[in-house]
Motif scaffolding. Structure first.
Motif, short mmCIF file in Angstrom:
data_model
loop_
_atom_site.label_atom_id
_atom_site.label_comp_id
_atom_site.label_asym_id
_atom_site.label_seq_id
_atom_site.Cartn_x
_atom_site.Cartn_y
_atom_site.Cartn_z
N GLU A 120 -5.21 5.72 1.74
CA GLU A 120 -4.23 5.04 1.90
C GLU A 120 -4.50 4.78 -0.11
N ASP A 125 1.53 -1.12 0.02
CA ASP A 125 -0.41 -0.13 0.03
C ASP A 125 0.59 1.52 0.03
N ARG A 136 -4.59 0.96 -2.49
CA ARG A 136 -3.75 -0.61 -2.42
C ARG A 136 -3.03 -0.83 -3.67
#
Length: 106
Positions: A33, A16, A35
């Motif tokens: 965040e 991430d 991914r």
């Protein structure tokens, strides 16, 4: 600040990327965040207390349902913190997902 998190979920390893920003005048913390599969989650936090930072994520729509996370980062010491996460589905009351403990390693 930008960083990378290497995750090991048993048989699945992935990375991430995170971006963190702070407005020092309001103590508003932004945490994004992303991914490795492209999914992105943005959180806004209020860092007015030295003890804990409450966050609320942007709602995410998946398969006709809307999900939203609420997180609290609690400072345990200068080398450890805990993260408590709760989830709401379609505007329902938040339910506890779990709590994680993080400790700095040398």
């Amino acid at each position: 600040m930008t960083g990378r998190i290497d995750n090991d979920a048993g048989s699945r390893k992935y990375q991430d990327t995170v971006k963190i920003g702070l407005d020092p005048d309001t103590n508003l913390l932004v945490y994004v965040e992303r991914r490795s599969d492209g999914f992105e989650l943005a959180s806004l936090g209020n860092w007015r207390s030295p003890i804990a930072i409450p966050f609320l994520t942007s709602p995410v729509r998946v398969d006709g349902k809307t999900y939203q996370l609420r997180r609290v980062i609690s400072v345990i010491s200068n080398t450890a913190f805990e993260v408590t996460e709760e989830i709401s589905v379609d505007g329902s009351a938040f339910k506890r997902l779990g709590k994680a403990h993080y400790t700095k390693t040398q």
